[in-house]
Design a protein around this motif. Sequence first.
Motif, mmCIF file in Angstrom:
data_model
loop_
_atom_site.group_PDB
_atom_site.id
_atom_site.type_symbol
_atom_site.label_atom_id
_atom_site.label_comp_id
_atom_site.label_asym_id
_atom_site.label_seq_id
_atom_site.Cartn_x
_atom_site.Cartn_y
_atom_site.Cartn_z
ATOM 1 N N ILE A 267 0.839 -1.209 0.000
ATOM 2 C CA ILE A 267 0.000 0.000 0.000
ATOM 3 C C ILE A 267 0.869 1.253 0.000
ATOM 4 O O ILE A 267 0.711 2.157 -0.831
ATOM 5 N N PHE A 268 1.795 1.310 0.944
ATOM 6 C CA PHE A 268 2.613 2.526 1.069
ATOM 7 C C PHE A 268 3.695 2.595 -0.004
ATOM 8 O O PHE A 268 4.071 3.692 -0.438
ATOM 9 N N ALA A 269 4.162 1.446 -0.468
ATOM 10 C CA ALA A 269 5.145 1.458 -1.553
ATOM 11 C C ALA A 269 4.532 2.013 -2.833
ATOM 12 O O ALA A 269 5.163 2.822 -3.539
ATOM 13 N N VAL A 270 3.308 1.593 -3.133
ATOM 14 C CA VAL A 270 2.636 2.098 -4.334
ATOM 15 C C VAL A 270 2.377 3.596 -4.203
ATOM 16 O O VAL A 270 2.584 4.362 -5.151
ATOM 17 N N TYR A 271 1.952 4.022 -3.013
ATOM 18 C CA TYR A 271 1.685 5.456 -2.808
ATOM 19 C C TYR A 271 2.961 6.277 -3.004
ATOM 20 O O TYR A 271 2.968 7.276 -3.735
ATOM 21 N N ILE A 272 4.047 5.869 -2.342
ATOM 22 C CA ILE A 272 5.297 6.626 -2.433
ATOM 23 C C ILE A 272 5.838 6.602 -3.859
ATOM 24 O O ILE A 272 6.260 7.633 -4.399
ATOM 25 N N ALA A 273 5.801 5.434 -4.493
ATOM 26 C CA ALA A 273 6.308 5.338 -5.858
ATOM 27 C C ALA A 273 5.489 6.178 -6.828
ATOM 28 O O ALA A 273 6.032 6.802 -7.740
ATOM 29 N N MET A 274 4.188 6.223 -6.606
ATOM 30 C CA MET A 274 3.317 6.934 -7.534
ATOM 31 C C MET A 274 3.428 8.447 -7.416
ATOM 32 O O MET A 274 3.335 9.169 -8.421
ATOM 33 N N PHE A 275 3.633 8.941 -6.191
ATOM 34 C CA PHE A 275 3.560 10.388 -5.975
ATOM 35 C C PHE A 275 4.858 11.022 -5.481
ATOM 36 O O PHE A 275 4.907 12.234 -5.322
ATOM 37 N N ARG A 276 5.893 10.205 -5.235
ATOM 38 C CA ARG A 276 7.120 10.784 -4.688
ATOM 39 C C ARG A 276 8.369 10.372 -5.476
ATOM 40 O O ARG A 276 9.480 10.613 -4.995
ATOM 41 N N THR A 277 8.197 9.763 -6.623
ATOM 42 C CA THR A 277 9.363 9.329 -7.398
ATOM 43 C C THR A 277 9.252 9.781 -8.849
ATOM 44 O O THR A 277 8.161 10.103 -9.334
ATOM 45 N N ARG A 278 10.384 9.755 -9.521
ATOM 46 C CA ARG A 278 10.406 10.098 -10.946
ATOM 47 C C ARG A 278 9.597 9.086 -11.751
ATOM 48 O O ARG A 278 8.900 9.442 -12.696
ATOM 49 N N TRP A 279 9.691 7.814 -11.365
ATOM 50 C CA TRP A 279 8.909 6.781 -12.061
ATOM 51 C C TRP A 279 7.420 7.088 -11.983
ATOM 52 O O TRP A 279 6.697 6.994 -12.982
ATOM 53 N N GLY A 280 6.958 7.467 -10.810
ATOM 54 C CA GLY A 280 5.542 7.772 -10.653
ATOM 55 C C GLY A 280 5.104 8.956 -11.495
ATOM 56 O O GLY A 280 4.003 8.960 -12.065
ATOM 57 N N LEU A 281 5.961 9.961 -11.582
ATOM 58 C CA LEU A 281 5.626 11.123 -12.406
ATOM 59 C C LEU A 281 5.539 10.739 -13.877
ATOM 60 O O LEU A 281 4.669 11.212 -14.609
ATOM 61 N N ARG A 282 6.430 9.865 -14.317
ATOM 62 C CA ARG A 282 6.381 9.386 -15.705
ATOM 63 C C ARG A 282 5.084 8.602 -15.956
ATOM 64 O O ARG A 282 4.431 8.783 -16.988
ATOM 65 N N VAL A 283 4.748 7.732 -15.013
ATOM 66 C CA VAL A 283 3.529 6.929 -15.158
ATOM 67 C C VAL A 283 2.309 7.837 -15.266
ATOM 68 O O VAL A 283 1.451 7.661 -16.149
ATOM 69 N N ARG A 284 2.211 8.822 -14.388
ATOM 70 C CA ARG A 284 1.047 9.711 -14.402
ATOM 71 C C ARG A 284 1.035 10.596 -15.643
ATOM 72 O O ARG A 284 -0.026 10.936 -16.169
ATOM 73 N N ALA A 285 2.241 10.964 -16.112
ATOM 74 C CA ALA A 285 2.303 11.758 -17.340
ATOM 75 C C ALA A 285 1.785 10.960 -18.531
ATOM 76 O O ALA A 285 1.023 11.471 -19.367
#
Length: 431
Positions: free
Chosen positions: A281-299
Motif C-alpha cells: 500500500i505505502f510502496a505504491v503510494y510513495i512510488a506513484m507520488f514521490r518518485t520520478r517513475w511515478g511522475l512518468r507513469v502519471r504523465a
Amino acid sequence: MTGGSVQITPSPSLDADVALLPEKKGWKTPVVLAVFAVLLALLALFAPRSGDATFRFASRSDVLTLPDLVVSSQVTLWGSVLLALLLAAASAFFIRTSGRTPLWIVVVYAIIAVVGFLAWAASGGTVPVTGVLAGSLGFAVPLIFGSLGGVIGERVGVVNIAIEGQLLGGAFCAALVASATGQPILGLVAAMAAGVAIAALLAVFAIVYVVDQIIVGVVLNVLIAGLTSFLFSQVLQPNAAALNTPPRFDRIPIPVLADIPVIGPVLFQQTILIYIMYIAIFAVYIAMFRTRWGLRVRAVGEHPQAADTVGIDVGRTRFLTVLLGGAIAGAGGTVFTVGNGIAFGQEMTAGAGFIALAAVIFGQWHPLKATLAALLFGFASNLQNTLSVIGSPVPGEFMLMLPYIVTIFVVAGVVGRSRGPAAVGKPYIKG
C-alpha cells in the motif's frame, strides 16, 4: 533533455494541475448522505428495538483489555441519525464553498451509520468489535491487492477489467504450487506470476495490437474462468490430496504492537501476506507520488503525446506498469486458497475483482483512498457473518446482496464527480 534522457523533477503533481481546472459542483454526495440518514430514521420509527446493545472490545486472550460498552439501541440509532444529518449538511456546505466534499466527512459518516445500525441490530446481544474488524480485514485483503493493481494500470492509461481473472488465476496457481511443494511462499510467487501472465496478455492486445481494452479485459476474465474450471475438474479434483490441499501461512504476532487493544489483534497478529499488503500500500503510494517513475507513469496516463515529446517511451512504460499491476493483483488471489488454507474451487473469487475495480473508482485512482474503499467493501461482506452471530432480524438474503448494494451506493452516489486519468482506455499510436 540531455543525451537522450529526460530530467523530471518528482515534486510537481499532475493532480495539482488538474485541480486548477474549473469543475462543476456536484450535489450527489450530500443528497445521498441525507437519503441514507432518512432511511436510518425510518428504521428507528417503524422498527424500533428496545433494550441495550453491548460492544465488546476485548477477548480473554488479550494482555490489555478494554471494558465493554453498553448503549441503548434506540438512543444510539437516533443519535446516529442526527449526526448523519449534520454531516450531510456539512457536505452541502463544502460543496457550496469549495465544490467538493472532504473525504473525512464520508469516512466519519460511514462509521457513525454503521455504529447506529449495529446498535439497533444487536439489541439485547453483543457485538464482538475485534472479531468484526478482523473479519472485515480478511474480506478486504484481496480487494486491496486488486485495487492497487487496478490503480497502477489505470494511472498509466490502461483499463484493467481483468482484475477478476488475475485474482482467480492467482488463487489457482497458489493452491497448485503450494500443495505440490508444501511451501506457502512459493504459492504466493506462483500467484504473482499468474497475475503477470494475464497482465501480459492484456498489455499485448491493448497496447501492441490496440484492441479495445474493455473487450480484452472481459475476454480474459471469461478465458481464465473457463481455463481454471477445466483444470480444476481434470487435474485438481482427481489429485486433490497432492495438488489441492494447500498449506496456510502461519500467523506472526509483532511484539508489543500485537498487545494493543482492538487494533493489535486485528492488524499485528497476521500472516506474512497481510504484512506484505501493508508494505505494498505505502510502496505504491510513495512510488506513484514521490518518485520520478511515478511522475512518468502519471504523465503517460494523462497526456501520452506530451510524455512522448519529452522522451518517455509510452508503450514501454505502459507495458511494464501493467505487468507490475498484474503481479500485485495476482498476489491477492493467494488469499482465497493459501491465505486461508482452503482448496481451490471453481470461480471462488465470486466477483471480487469487479468490487476491487469499483474500489479504484471510489478511491479516485489513489492507492490510499482505494484501500479505504476496499476496507468498506470488506466490512460490508463481513456484515452478514456478524449479524448472524448477534441474532439480527435482518433477512439473510438481504445481507448477501449488501456488498453489491454498497458498491452501487458508493460509485453512483458518494463518489460524485470522479475524474480518472485523461488518457485511460485510449490507445496511443506514435506519430
